[in-house]
Scaffold this active site. Sequence first.
Site, short mmCIF file in Angstrom:
data_model
loop_
_atom_site.label_atom_id
_atom_site.label_comp_id
_atom_site.label_asym_id
_atom_site.label_seq_id
_atom_site.Cartn_x
_atom_site.Cartn_y
_atom_site.Cartn_z
N ASP A 37 -4.32 5.97 -5.92
CA ASP A 37 -3.62 6.60 -5.02
C ASP A 37 -4.54 7.21 -3.91
OD1 ASP A 37 -2.11 9.29 -4.29
OD2 ASP A 37 -1.24 8.95 -6.31
N ASP A 61 -5.53 4.40 0.57
CA ASP A 61 -4.32 4.67 1.30
C ASP A 61 -3.51 3.52 1.35
OD1 ASP A 61 -2.22 5.08 3.41
OD2 ASP A 61 -3.65 6.26 4.63
N VAL A 62 -2.26 3.45 0.76
CA VAL A 62 -1.50 1.95 0.70
C VAL A 62 -1.09 1.52 2.25
CG1 VAL A 62 -0.93 2.33 -1.39
CG2 VAL A 62 0.75 2.96 0.49
N SER A 140 14.75 3.64 -4.70
CA SER A 140 15.52 4.86 -4.60
C SER A 140 17.15 4.75 -4.58
CB SER A 140 15.17 5.86 -3.46
OG SER A 140 16.18 6.99 -3.47
N TYR A 153 13.86 6.75 5.16
CA TYR A 153 13.73 6.57 3.87
C TYR A 153 14.62 5.71 3.23
CZ TYR A 153 12.81 7.89 -0.92
OH TYR A 153 12.28 8.25 -2.43
N THR A 188 9.94 16.22 -9.50
CA THR A 188 8.32 16.08 -9.25
C THR A 188 8.11 16.84 -8.03
OG1 THR A 188 8.91 14.16 -7.62
CG2 THR A 188 8.50 13.52 -9.99
#
Length: 248
Positions: A37, A61-62, A140, A153, A188
């Site tokens: 993460d 950081d991805v 999602s 998104y 979350t």
Amino acid sequence: MKRYENKNVVITGAAQGIGQATAKRVAEEGGNVALIDIKGLEKTHKMVEDLGGKAFSFECDVTDGQKVKETVDAAAEALGGFDTLFHIAGILRTYHTHEMTFDQYHQIMNINMHGTFYVNQAALPHLLKNKYSSITNMASTAAIGSHPWMSAYAASKGAVVSFTRALYIEYVKQGLRANSVVGGGIATSLHSDFKAPPGGDLKLLAGAMPFVGFAKPEKIASVFAFLGSDDARFINGTEIRADGGALS
Ligand SMILES: NC(=O)c1ccc[n+]([C@@H]2O[C@H](COP(=O)([O-])OP(=O)(O)OC[C@H]3O[C@@H](n4cnc5c(N)ncnc54)[C@H](O)[C@@H]3O)[C@@H](O)[C@H]2O)c1
């Protein structure tokens, strides 16, 4: 159930939310984990160790492809190889599309879409060393339903779904399974931080809301745990929708 005994798992987005719950579930089922993460992995690390699992934590950081490669290689070394990837890191930001700045658009795409590519690509050489391996990526309901103010998104999560399907067919003969979780309505920080942009009509969101209330992240962790396990050996190149029926 102890489906993860003798299994090593790399989990991104593991500091909180769905990634944290998934790390906990893997540890409960006997697995060892590498947690990735951007920051804040101490709590998850301790949870896993308290459950008797081995944990290795990596801040990364991805969106930084080179750092992702170094991190995934280091995770593989620490674990002694791994056969399962759960790529869960991601962000949600909402904007009126006609007002979104290029920077806002790129932030969503960089983390959700490019991050998925970097993490999956870095994991592939390690996964393919095993006779059987699997990738489960977090998508999602925005990828397939219609959610307002989430055009970037939605595009990023649509990319996760199609990228994952392409991986399946490319590597199926080398024992890799690749699937996505199409989630929605999970309680979350991502969800509690959600705000409609100024003037946004919340009625437009009705189709994205589960009638059964919001799920705890554990409900999605169980889907990851299933898809990464031998119980899901015949499931490949597809998506499992876990949204409390919202899109139905
Ligand atoms: N909560 C929901 O209802 C819901 C629905 C559909 C999909 N999702 C997806 O589930 C995933 C997890 O979200 P969550 O609900 O647990 O939210 P969360 O905000 O609690 O967790 C997201 C995690 O990703 C990490 N992350 C964000 N940007 C990162 C980066 N650049 N590099 C590394 N790590 C980064 C965060 O630090 C955080 O730990 C996301 O991909 C999200 O899009 C969530």
